[in-house]
Motif scaffolding. Structure first.
Motif, PDB file in Angstrom:
ATOM      1  N   UNK A  18       0.846  -1.194   0.000  1.00 60.95           N
ATOM      2  CA  UNK A  18       0.000   0.000   0.000  1.00 60.95           C
ATOM      3  C   UNK A  18       0.883   1.246   0.000  1.00 60.95           C
ATOM      4  N   UNK A  19       1.498   1.510  -1.155  1.00 67.99           N
ATOM      5  CA  UNK A  19       2.468   2.594  -1.251  1.00 67.99           C
ATOM      6  C   UNK A  19       1.844   3.949  -0.931  1.00 67.99           C
ATOM      7  N   UNK A  20       0.644   4.188  -1.416  1.00 68.20           N
ATOM      8  CA  UNK A  20      -0.011   5.473  -1.151  1.00 68.20           C
ATOM      9  C   UNK A  20      -0.217   5.680   0.353  1.00 68.20           C
ATOM     10  N   UNK A  21      -0.640   4.621   1.037  1.00 70.40           N
ATOM     11  CA  UNK A  21      -0.826   4.704   2.486  1.00 70.40           C
ATOM     12  C   UNK A  21       0.517   4.921   3.184  1.00 70.40           C
ATOM     13  N   UNK A  22       1.559   4.216   2.731  1.00 72.65           N
ATOM     14  CA  UNK A  22       2.892   4.389   3.324  1.00 72.65           C
ATOM     15  C   UNK A  22       3.345   5.835   3.169  1.00 72.65           C
ATOM     16  N   UNK A  23       3.169   6.392   1.981  1.00 71.41           N
ATOM     17  CA  UNK A  23       3.621   7.753   1.721  1.00 71.41           C
ATOM     18  C   UNK A  23       2.781   8.799   2.441  1.00 71.41           C
ATOM     19  N   UNK A  24       1.595   8.425   2.902  1.00 76.06           N
ATOM     20  CA  UNK A  24       0.771   9.374   3.661  1.00 76.06           C
ATOM     21  C   UNK A  24       1.394   9.668   5.023  1.00 76.06           C
ATOM     22  N   UNK A  25       2.407   8.902   5.412  1.00 77.52           N
ATOM     23  CA  UNK A  25       3.136   9.168   6.657  1.00 77.52           C
ATOM     24  C   UNK A  25       4.090  10.348   6.514  1.00 77.52           C
ATOM     25  N   UNK A  26       4.327  10.781   5.270  1.00 75.90           N
ATOM     26  CA  UNK A  26       5.265  11.866   4.985  1.00 75.90           C
ATOM     27  C   UNK A  26       4.523  13.189   4.812  1.00 75.90           C
ATOM     28  N   UNK A  27       5.277  14.279   4.899  1.00 75.83           N
ATOM     29  CA  UNK A  27       4.743  15.601   4.556  1.00 75.83           C
ATOM     30  C   UNK A  27       5.177  15.913   3.123  1.00 75.83           C
ATOM     31  N   UNK A  28       4.578  16.923   2.477  1.00 76.21           N
ATOM     32  CA  UNK A  28       5.044  17.314   1.141  1.00 76.21           C
ATOM     33  C   UNK A  28       6.509  17.753   1.138  1.00 76.21           C
ATOM     34  N   UNK A  29       7.038  18.170   2.300  1.00 76.21           N
ATOM     35  CA  UNK A  29       8.416  18.675   2.400  1.00 76.21           C
ATOM     36  C   UNK A  29       9.393  17.648   2.962  1.00 76.21           C
ATOM     37  N   UNK A  30       8.953  16.401   3.178  1.00 76.00           N
ATOM     38  CA  UNK A  30       9.841  15.381   3.740  1.00 76.00           C
ATOM     39  C   UNK A  30      11.091  15.238   2.880  1.00 76.00           C
ATOM     40  N   UNK A  31      12.227  15.082   3.554  1.00 76.58           N
ATOM     41  CA  UNK A  31      13.509  14.869   2.865  1.00 76.58           C
ATOM     42  C   UNK A  31      13.944  13.415   3.068  1.00 76.58           C
ATOM     43  N   UNK A  32      14.623  12.858   2.058  1.00 74.56           N
ATOM     44  CA  UNK A  32      15.082  11.467   2.096  1.00 74.56           C
ATOM     45  C   UNK A  32      16.528  11.454   1.631  1.00 74.56           C
ATOM     46  N   UNK A  33      17.433  10.962   2.461  1.00 70.72           N
ATOM     47  CA  UNK A  33      18.865  10.885   2.126  1.00 70.72           C
ATOM     48  C   UNK A  33      19.192   9.449   1.733  1.00 70.72           C
ATOM     49  N   UNK A  34      19.405   9.228   0.457  1.00 71.08           N
ATOM     50  CA  UNK A  34      19.715   7.899  -0.072  1.00 71.08           C
ATOM     51  C   UNK A  34      21.210   7.830  -0.355  1.00 71.08           C
ATOM     52  N   UNK A  35      21.942   6.941   0.331  1.00 75.48           N
ATOM     53  CA  UNK A  35      23.397   6.923   0.214  1.00 75.48           C
ATOM     54  C   UNK A  35      23.871   6.287  -1.087  1.00 75.48           C
ATOM     55  N   UNK A  36      25.156   6.410  -1.316  1.00 75.80           N
ATOM     56  CA  UNK A  36      25.788   5.649  -2.371  1.00 75.80           C
ATOM     57  C   UNK A  36      26.143   6.432  -3.606  1.00 75.80           C
ATOM     58  N   UNK A  37      26.542   5.664  -4.604  1.00 70.16           N
ATOM     59  CA  UNK A  37      26.942   6.181  -5.902  1.00 70.16           C
ATOM     60  C   UNK A  37      26.206   5.361  -6.952  1.00 70.16           C
ATOM     61  N   UNK A  38      24.910   5.604  -7.045  1.00 68.36           N
ATOM     62  CA  UNK A  38      24.075   4.894  -8.012  1.00 68.36           C
ATOM     63  C   UNK A  38      22.965   5.828  -8.479  1.00 68.36           C
TER      64      UNK A  38
END
Length: 129
Positions: A18-38
């Protein structure tokens, strides 16, 4: 709801697809730091960029990427650390390893996420440039 409950709700929704439900836990301004070189690495500055990253990962893995809690969620104030295990396949490549996701929760919403991999070189090889 406590910070840990917000994060648990996010993972529950992910587990059910339920991706839409999962993403409802975020705000429109939520930041996500994804590590790596990809091709998915880097700072995502808002929900739209996070959605684009998720969609890209799902396309890359034909929808089979799974991330699930793999231990006790630890809470310190508005931070929640979650040991995770993630698996995915694409073509002849597969990924099956652990990591840690760190969430910052404020006013009942996840406002920032940092992800860590047990072996970033495996992630980078799997996702490519």
């Amino acid at each position: 709801m406590e910070a840990k409950e917000i994060v648990a709700s996010y993972f529950d929704a992910l587990a059910k697809g339920e991706l839409e439900k999962a993403l409802s836990s975020f705000t429109p301004e939520t930041k996500w730091c994804q590590p790596g070189d990809n091709k998915f690495a880097g700072l995502k500055n808002n929900l739209n960029e996070i959605i684009q990253m998720f969609q890209g990962i799902m396309t890359h893995t034909s929808g089979n990427m799974q991330v699930r809690p793999n231990g006790t969620m630890l809470e310190s104030g508005n931070l929640v650390a979650v040991p995770v295990w993630f698996t995915a396949t694409t073509g002849t490549k597969s990924m099956d390893l652990g990591g840690l996701d760190l969430f910052e929760v404020k006013a009942g919403k996840i406002i920032q996420v940092w992800t860590f991999s047990d072996d970033q070189s495996v992630d980078d090889e799997f996702f490519g440039k």
